[in-house]
Write a protein that holds these residues in place. Sequence first.
Motif, PDB file in Angstrom:
ATOM      1  N   GLY A  35       0.835  -1.189   0.000  1.00  0.00           N
ATOM      2  CA  GLY A  35       0.000   0.000   0.000  1.00  0.00           C
ATOM      3  C   GLY A  35       0.868   1.236   0.000  1.00  0.00           C
ATOM      4  O   GLY A  35       2.043   1.189  -0.370  1.00  0.00           O
ATOM      5  N   ALA A  36       0.275   2.339   0.417  1.00  0.00           N
ATOM      6  CA  ALA A  36       1.012   3.604   0.454  1.00  0.00           C
ATOM      7  C   ALA A  36       2.220   3.505   1.376  1.00  0.00           C
ATOM      8  O   ALA A  36       2.230   2.740   2.340  1.00  0.00           O
ATOM      9  N   ALA A  37       3.249   4.285   1.068  1.00  0.00           N
ATOM     10  CA  ALA A  37       4.454   4.291   1.891  1.00  0.00           C
ATOM     11  C   ALA A  37       4.124   4.740   3.309  1.00  0.00           C
ATOM     12  O   ALA A  37       3.296   5.638   3.514  1.00  0.00           O
ATOM     13  N   PRO A  38       4.745   4.132   4.331  1.00  0.00           N
ATOM     14  CA  PRO A  38       4.463   4.523   5.716  1.00  0.00           C
ATOM     15  C   PRO A  38       5.006   5.912   6.032  1.00  0.00           C
ATOM     16  O   PRO A  38       5.948   6.382   5.396  1.00  0.00           O
ATOM     17  N   VAL A  39       4.408   6.532   7.020  1.00  0.00           N
ATOM     18  CA  VAL A  39       4.852   7.850   7.458  1.00  0.00           C
ATOM     19  C   VAL A  39       6.160   7.716   8.234  1.00  0.00           C
ATOM     20  O   VAL A  39       6.336   6.777   9.012  1.00  0.00           O
ATOM     21  N   GLY A  40       7.090   8.651   8.020  1.00  0.00           N
ATOM     22  CA  GLY A  40       8.334   8.660   8.778  1.00  0.00           C
ATOM     23  C   GLY A  40       9.459   7.937   8.070  1.00  0.00           C
ATOM     24  O   GLY A  40       9.286   7.357   6.991  1.00  0.00           O
ATOM     25  N   LEU A  41      10.628   7.949   8.700  1.00  0.00           N
ATOM     26  CA  LEU A  41      11.831   7.377   8.110  1.00  0.00           C
ATOM     27  C   LEU A  41      12.261   6.069   8.772  1.00  0.00           C
ATOM     28  O   LEU A  41      13.327   5.548   8.474  1.00  0.00           O
ATOM     29  N   GLY A  42      11.425   5.542   9.659  1.00  0.00           N
ATOM     30  CA  GLY A  42      11.798   4.343  10.390  1.00  0.00           C
ATOM     31  C   GLY A  42      11.894   3.107   9.529  1.00  0.00           C
ATOM     32  O   GLY A  42      12.713   2.223   9.772  1.00  0.00           O
ATOM     33  N   MET A  43      11.037   3.025   8.479  1.00  0.00           N
ATOM     34  CA  MET A  43      11.063   1.882   7.583  1.00  0.00           C
ATOM     35  C   MET A  43      10.463   2.283   6.239  1.00  0.00           C
ATOM     36  O   MET A  43       9.725   3.263   6.140  1.00  0.00           O
ATOM     37  N   THR A  44      10.790   1.539   5.216  1.00  0.00           N
ATOM     38  CA  THR A  44      10.269   1.833   3.878  1.00  0.00           C
ATOM     39  C   THR A  44       8.976   1.089   3.587  1.00  0.00           C
ATOM     40  O   THR A  44       8.356   1.306   2.545  1.00  0.00           O
ATOM     41  N   GLY A  45       8.574   0.196   4.490  1.00  0.00           N
ATOM     42  CA  GLY A  45       7.343  -0.547   4.293  1.00  0.00           C
ATOM     43  C   GLY A  45       7.583  -2.045   4.265  1.00  0.00           C
ATOM     44  O   GLY A  45       8.722  -2.523   4.233  1.00  0.00           O
ATOM     45  N   ASN A  46       6.502  -2.791   4.275  1.00  0.00           N
ATOM     46  CA  ASN A  46       6.554  -4.249   4.230  1.00  0.00           C
ATOM     47  C   ASN A  46       7.065  -4.696   2.857  1.00  0.00           C
ATOM     48  O   ASN A  46       6.540  -4.276   1.828  1.00  0.00           O
ATOM     49  N   THR A  47       8.076  -5.561   2.830  1.00  0.00           N
ATOM     50  CA  THR A  47       8.683  -5.988   1.557  1.00  0.00           C
ATOM     51  C   THR A  47       8.093  -7.283   1.012  1.00  0.00           C
ATOM     52  O   THR A  47       8.592  -7.824   0.026  1.00  0.00           O
ATOM     53  N   ILE A  48       7.018  -7.778   1.604  1.00  0.00           N
ATOM     54  CA  ILE A  48       6.523  -9.099   1.243  1.00  0.00           C
ATOM     55  C   ILE A  48       6.061  -9.201  -0.205  1.00  0.00           C
ATOM     56  O   ILE A  48       6.091 -10.280  -0.803  1.00  0.00           O
ATOM     57  N   MET A  49       5.660  -8.088  -0.816  1.00  0.00           N
ATOM     58  CA  MET A  49       5.232  -8.144  -2.215  1.00  0.00           C
ATOM     59  C   MET A  49       6.413  -8.169  -3.184  1.00  0.00           C
ATOM     60  O   MET A  49       6.218  -8.369  -4.385  1.00  0.00           O
ATOM     61  N   ASN A  50       7.611  -7.968  -2.683  1.00  0.00           N
ATOM     62  CA  ASN A  50       8.795  -7.960  -3.546  1.00  0.00           C
ATOM     63  C   ASN A  50       9.614  -9.238  -3.456  1.00  0.00           C
ATOM     64  O   ASN A  50      10.409  -9.527  -4.348  1.00  0.00           O
ATOM     65  N   VAL A  51       9.407 -10.006  -2.406  1.00  0.00           N
ATOM     66  CA  VAL A  51      10.293 -11.134  -2.150  1.00  0.00           C
ATOM     67  C   VAL A  51      10.086 -12.278  -3.136  1.00  0.00           C
ATOM     68  O   VAL A  51      11.017 -13.047  -3.406  1.00  0.00           O
ATOM     69  N   ALA A  52       8.899 -12.419  -3.707  1.00  0.00           N
ATOM     70  CA  ALA A  52       8.643 -13.527  -4.633  1.00  0.00           C
ATOM     71  C   ALA A  52       9.582 -13.475  -5.833  1.00  0.00           C
ATOM     72  O   ALA A  52      10.161 -14.497  -6.232  1.00  0.00           O
ATOM     73  N   ALA A  53       9.756 -12.295  -6.415  1.00  0.00           N
ATOM     74  CA  ALA A  53      10.633 -12.168  -7.584  1.00  0.00           C
ATOM     75  C   ALA A  53      12.070 -12.527  -7.234  1.00  0.00           C
ATOM     76  O   ALA A  53      12.773 -13.148  -8.035  1.00  0.00           O
ATOM     77  N   SER A  54      12.507 -12.148  -6.038  1.00  0.00           N
ATOM     78  CA  SER A  54      13.870 -12.489  -5.614  1.00  0.00           C
ATOM     79  C   SER A  54      14.032 -13.993  -5.475  1.00  0.00           C
ATOM     80  O   SER A  54      15.047 -14.568  -5.893  1.00  0.00           O
ATOM     81  N   LEU A  55      13.038 -14.650  -4.895  1.00  0.00           N
ATOM     82  CA  LEU A  55      13.094 -16.097  -4.736  1.00  0.00           C
ATOM     83  C   LEU A  55      13.078 -16.794  -6.089  1.00  0.00           C
ATOM     84  O   LEU A  55      13.796 -17.775  -6.316  1.00  0.00           O
ATOM     85  N   LEU A  56      12.287 -16.260  -7.019  1.00  0.00           N
ATOM     86  CA  LEU A  56      12.153 -16.870  -8.342  1.00  0.00           C
ATOM     87  C   LEU A  56      13.371 -16.628  -9.217  1.00  0.00           C
ATOM     88  O   LEU A  56      13.609 -17.371 -10.174  1.00  0.00           O
ATOM     89  N   GLY A  57      14.139 -15.592  -8.931  1.00  0.00           N
ATOM     90  CA  GLY A  57      15.282 -15.260  -9.767  1.00  0.00           C
ATOM     91  C   GLY A  57      14.878 -14.720 -11.125  1.00  0.00           C
ATOM     92  O   GLY A  57      15.641 -14.795 -12.091  1.00  0.00           O
ATOM     93  N   CYS A  58      13.685 -14.162 -11.205  1.00  0.00           N
ATOM     94  CA  CYS A  58      13.183 -13.656 -12.485  1.00  0.00           C
ATOM     95  C   CYS A  58      13.287 -12.131 -12.524  1.00  0.00           C
ATOM     96  O   CYS A  58      13.345 -11.481 -11.482  1.00  0.00           O
TER      97      CYS A  58
END
Length: 242
Positions: A172-195
């Motif tokens: 979803g939208a980026a979280p407020v503040g500089l503590g984190m960039t957000g949940n990365t769970i939607m990006n990890v599949a591509a890394s695992l797949l190597g695609c």
Amino acid sequence: IGATLADVWSVVRAIADRAGGDPGFAGLAGEADLSQRSVPRRIGVLETGGWSATSESARRAFALARKKLAATGVEIRDRTDDPDIEAAEKAMADALPLTHAINAWEGRWPLNTYADLDASKLSAAACERLNTAEAMTQREYAWLIARRDAVRAAYAKAASRCDVFVTLGACGAAPVGLGMTGNTIMNVAASLLGCPALTLPLLTDEGLPVGLQLLGSMDKDAALFEVAAWVAGDVFGHTEMV
């Protein structure tokens, strides 16, 4: 990250020509011709294991994007009408913990070297990762790699009949503040797949940009960029992104 697809391709092409990818991997395949704006025959929709973490607003935005893609006449398939996509979805459901476990083992030796030098300089997350790795065995790591191979095989079977897959680029939208960039769970599949995967900032959530993520097939980087040019320029009318 770049202003246009052409900028991104130029930079990654230059890096690949000079340094390649990780050991044993070329890093990039093909020569993208973004003027082609390759029109796919069939697009697959992936939810991946992170779908339940996405916001309702982001899911609505994705649904509208899916309708816009379907309006072009391109066939859209998902887990409800394609058993191969359903099998791929099930295979990658635990992509996040699987990736974390693989990364822990593969980061064991640099991390324990740093810990020997001065463990106080490591973050809490790094120390936790090292503890996880040191509790693992080589047989467990071999099992993890076999699981990854199975996930990649399931995805490759589905990808053999789809030119590209689409999903959300973030929860979803980026979280407020500089503590984190957000949940990365939607990006990890591509890394695992190597695609190859890229995200186009075409959607919105709470008035903030959210990406439409495109995933291609392994070693078909240029082809993914050419489809992305069609999506951004011809379907969504954002020619400035190309």
